[in-house]
Design an enzyme around this catalytic site. Structure first.
Site, short mmCIF file in Angstrom:
data_model
loop_
_atom_site.label_atom_id
_atom_site.label_comp_id
_atom_site.label_asym_id
_atom_site.label_seq_id
_atom_site.Cartn_x
_atom_site.Cartn_y
_atom_site.Cartn_z
N CYS A 1 0.82 -1.22 0.00
CA CYS A 1 0.00 0.00 0.00
C CYS A 1 0.85 1.26 0.00
O CYS A 1 1.34 1.69 1.05
CB CYS A 1 -0.93 -0.02 1.21
SG CYS A 1 -1.95 1.44 1.34
N CYS B 1 -0.62 4.09 2.13
CA CYS B 1 -0.39 3.95 3.56
C CYS B 1 1.06 4.24 3.93
O CYS B 1 1.34 4.88 4.94
CB CYS B 1 -0.71 2.53 4.04
SG CYS B 1 -2.15 1.80 3.30
N ASP B 2 2.00 3.74 3.13
CA ASP B 2 3.41 3.71 3.56
C ASP B 2 4.35 4.57 2.74
O ASP B 2 5.53 4.68 3.09
CB ASP B 2 3.91 2.25 3.53
CG ASP B 2 3.11 1.36 4.47
OD1 ASP B 2 2.62 1.88 5.48
OD2 ASP B 2 2.96 0.16 4.18
#
Ligand code: NAP
Length: 315
Positions: free
Chosen positions: A137, A140-141
């Site tokens: 992701c 997300c990261d």
């Protein structure tokens, strides 16, 4: 132990399909119960900008879009519970959903459990997954990899999208694909291949994630499938984007699935299954379109089918 109440309709999953089914069944006064799994909101929550959902000419944030759907479903009386279905018994009425520590009873069930990211299975991937450099992701990261080099594995729209998103942070993005042309749509492929920060690593398969001893990714070894030559990409982050596996395990059997594990709806319907009153919607049964809007459409169709079936069969 007291017998649980019998729900009219239980919807399993809170992605686009499940939430749309919730909006429709709630508006039909069926008081739906939605069971929320480990990734509330589904795959859209891990997407950055959604540019192709009708009604949003300037795009919409994936997380925001699902939040809006959830709010809309709640407004009409949808109830949400965090629960993971372990197995089912659809052999009699009411249908039984086994959560391990309790049973939920339902007249109709809509399964919209989506699909989970496929992993490569190469050495080091599992050991360094989640917080140690391997992830699925970018939304997300991605921000953790400011001014670092990263690799994205895959050649579809997801891989192109992840690579493009990562150019906001990373100093360089290697896009590692096993063939010499992207599967991604032309617009995404052109954007990715034309981006100055993205280096295409064509005809390459990942072989090993390096850095297990150190506890953090230090490189990705890849092999050229034509020459067999190996090279190590000096990356700190590896984003795996090679497709998904449908989350159909606890339901099949008794529900029928195809060779890829996707639910197999009855002929002539996208959402009816081999068991009356049980419907499927979204990426757990669709390996062709796999779009937020088609998942929403299937959620709507499943809700209407469930509503009609309940009116006819379950009073
Ligand atoms: P996908 O289209 O199935 O692409 C998976 C990619 O991973 C393919 O390029 C495939 O290579 C590669 N791959 C598969 N297994 C591999 C392995 N073991 N090792 C190395 N590479 C491997 O999956 P996706 O990109 O997640 O997209 C899924 C669906 O969502 C598609 O319909 C896509 O259009 C849609 N989507 C749309 C958007 C958007 O419109 N903004 C964004 C994301 C996703 P091959 O090409 O050689 O098979």
């Amino acid at each position: 132990m007291s017998t649980p109440a019998i729900e009219n309709v239980v919807i399993i999953g809170t992605g686009c399909a499940g939430l749309t089914a919730a909006i429709y069944t709630a508006r039909a006064s069926l008081n739906p119960l939605v069971l929320e799994g480990p990734l509330p909101g589904g795959q859209l929550t891990t997407t950055s900008e959604v540019e192709n959902f009708p009604g949003f000419p300037h795009g919409v944030d994936g997380f925001q879009l699902t939040q809006n759907m959830r709010e809309q479903a709640t407004r009409f009386g949808t109830r949400f519970e965090q629960a993971l279905v372990k197995s089912v018994d659809f052999s009699s009425m009411p249908r039984k959903l086994d959560l391990g520590d309790r049973i939920i009873l339902a007249k109709a069930v809509i399964i919209a459990t989506g699909a989970s990211p496929r992993m490569t299975g190469i050495p080091g991937e599992k050991e360094l997954y989640g917080g140690k450099g391997v992830t699925t992701c970018a939304t997300c990261d991605g921000a953790f990899y400011r001014k670092m080099e990263v690799a994205v594995i895959g050649g579809g729209d997801s891989a192109a999208e992840e690579a493009l998103f990562l150019t906001r942070f990373a100093s360089k993005v290697y896009l590692v694909h096993r063939r010499d042309s992207l599967r991604a749509s032309k617009i995404m492929a052109d954007r990715a291949t034309g981006h100055e920060k993205i280096e295409m690593v064509w005809n390459a398969v990942p072989v090993e994630v390096q850095g297990v001893k150190e506890g953090a990714v230090s490189g990705l070894k890849v092999r050229d499938v034509k020459t067999n030559a190996e090279r190590v990409l000096p990356v700190k982050g590896i984003f795996v984007a090679i497709g998904h596996i449908p989350n159909t395990g606890p339901f099949a059997p008794p529900l029928e699935v195809d060779e890829g594990g996707y639910f197999k709806p009855q002929a002539g319907s996208q959402v009816r299954t081999n068991i009356p009153g049980i419907y499927v919607a979204g990426d757990c049964s669709d390996h062709v379109y796999r779009q937020a809007i088609t998942a929403a459409g299937m959620g709507c169709a499943a809700a209407i089918e469930a509503e009609r079936w309940l009116a006819e069969h379950a009073g």
